[in-house]
Design an enzyme around this catalytic site. Structure first.
Site, mmCIF file in Angstrom:
data_model
loop_
_atom_site.group_PDB
_atom_site.id
_atom_site.type_symbol
_atom_site.label_atom_id
_atom_site.label_comp_id
_atom_site.label_asym_id
_atom_site.label_seq_id
_atom_site.Cartn_x
_atom_site.Cartn_y
_atom_site.Cartn_z
ATOM 1 N N GLU A 299 -3.459 -6.780 1.151
ATOM 2 C CA GLU A 299 -2.440 -7.704 1.679
ATOM 3 C C GLU A 299 -2.517 -7.846 3.197
ATOM 4 O O GLU A 299 -3.198 -7.074 3.885
ATOM 5 C CB GLU A 299 -1.043 -7.226 1.276
ATOM 6 C CG GLU A 299 -0.678 -5.870 1.860
ATOM 7 C CD GLU A 299 0.823 -5.660 2.003
ATOM 8 O OE1 GLU A 299 1.480 -6.507 2.640
ATOM 9 O OE2 GLU A 299 1.327 -4.641 1.503
ATOM 10 N N LYS B 99 9.230 3.916 -0.583
ATOM 11 C CA LYS B 99 9.851 4.532 0.590
ATOM 12 C C LYS B 99 11.319 4.798 0.359
ATOM 13 O O LYS B 99 11.983 4.034 -0.319
ATOM 14 C CB LYS B 99 9.761 3.567 1.779
ATOM 15 C CG LYS B 99 8.587 3.792 2.675
ATOM 16 C CD LYS B 99 8.528 2.755 3.746
ATOM 17 C CE LYS B 99 8.440 1.355 3.211
ATOM 18 N NZ LYS B 99 7.424 1.025 2.280
#
Ligand code: PSU
Ligand code: MN
Length: 301
Positions: free
Chosen positions: A26, A160
């Site tokens: 990405e 996360k």
């Protein structure tokens, strides 16, 4: 034809013809996820790991309204330094393409482009997920919606803890997305190997993961697969330590009224400053590690 929107880099096209596995990467991580010049160094180092393992990297981004399947080194540098690079998830494609703009693709955006190009595997650092407090804010990343509908396997380092980890896992279960934890009993939390949440499906063998992906595709079950890879022990920041920092960053985010797609880049940048760059180092190491695991799955597909 949607293929008319793609520019496939010659070496990537050649790899596809020759049956060499191609792995998507990405560009939001380049344009909005890491500071310059670490973003460029990391992007190129990740490509290197994939090449050395016998696969072909294709970093995906949008330049002048063209979807690039494979960026050149100059284009990676451009994505890392250009102003006005839009963060592109599903809803942003029509805008950025019709206006011939530049765009950095998120996990969702990269999955869409990879799928258009016929690429089945995609290596990244972290995916977006259900944010803490999503019950009120409704902040759920478009990445999760994409995993629900687009046939690409995403290799990441877990979720996360700026996000609601159990909430994200519940969402993926509802969405019907297989979630595999590679070589560990606990689902990883990006900077940390442990999250406190058990891995429901642990797999240790890249060939077995490849078999699972092949089976899903043969059965015609739509949607992605998520592979979560804990980062190496020597590179991790313990969960408890990260949690303090993340709480502080989340507080600042709220105080400064940061909303929408700006939230994740803001949090990443604040976490980096609050850890004096330690989080960035961990982030780089984990992406490289994911690339190695991704390549091992790719050559088995
Ligand atoms: N997590 C990171 N680095 C990143 C991102 C997430 O550690 O660069 C990026 C990815 O591109 C991901 C996106 O798809 O943030 C999610 O953004 P949002 O939370 O706004 O959906
Ligand atoms: Mn969001």
């Amino acid at each position: 034809m949607y293929k008319d929107f793609l520019d496939i880099k010659p070496e990537v096209a050649k790899a596809m013809e020759e049956g060499i596995p191609v792995i998507a990467l990405e560009s939001t991580i380049i344009s909005h996820g890491m500071p310059y010049p670490k973003n460029v160094e990391t992007a190129l180092a990740v490509e290197d790991v994939i090449r050395k393992a016998g696969a072909m990297p294709a970093t995906i981004g949008i330049i002048d309204g063209r979807i690039k399947i494979g960026l050149t080194e100059e284009e990676v540098e451009y994505m890392a330094t250009a102003k006005n690079v839009l963060k592109v998830s599903r809803r942003d494609f029509p805008l950025v393409i019709s206006q011939k703009g530049d765009g950095a693709t998120t996990v969702a955006g990269t999955m869409i482009a990879a799928n258009m190009a016929g690429i089945r595997l995609f290596v990244t650092g972290g995916i977006g997920g259900v944010h803490r407090g999503a019950g009120e804010s409704h902040d759920i990343s478009a990445d999760l919606e994409e995993l629900k509908m687009t046939d690409v396997t995403v290799i990441c380092a877990g979720v996360k803890s700026i996000l609601d980890i159990p909430g994200t896992l519940e969402y993926l279960e509802t969405a019907g997305v297989p979630v595999i934890t590679y070589g560990a009993d606990e689902f990883p939390a990006f900077y940390s190997r442990r999250s406190g949440h058990a891995a429901e499906c642990r797999m240790d063998d890249p060939a077995a993961i490849a078999a699972l992906i092949n089976t899903k595709e043969k059965m015609g079950l739509k949607g992605g697969v998520l592979v979560a890879v804990p980062l190496p022990e020597e590179d991790e920041i313990p969960f408890e330590q990260m949690d303090v920092v993340i709480r502080e960053a989340l507080k600042e985010c709220e105080e400064q009224h940061i909303t929408g797609k700006r939230i994740t880049p803001f949090l990443l940048s604040r976490v980096k400053d609050l850890t004096e760059g330690k989080s960035l180092e961990a982030n780089i190491k984990l992406v490289l590690n994911n690339a190695a695991v991704g390549a091992a799955i790719a050559v088995n597909l």
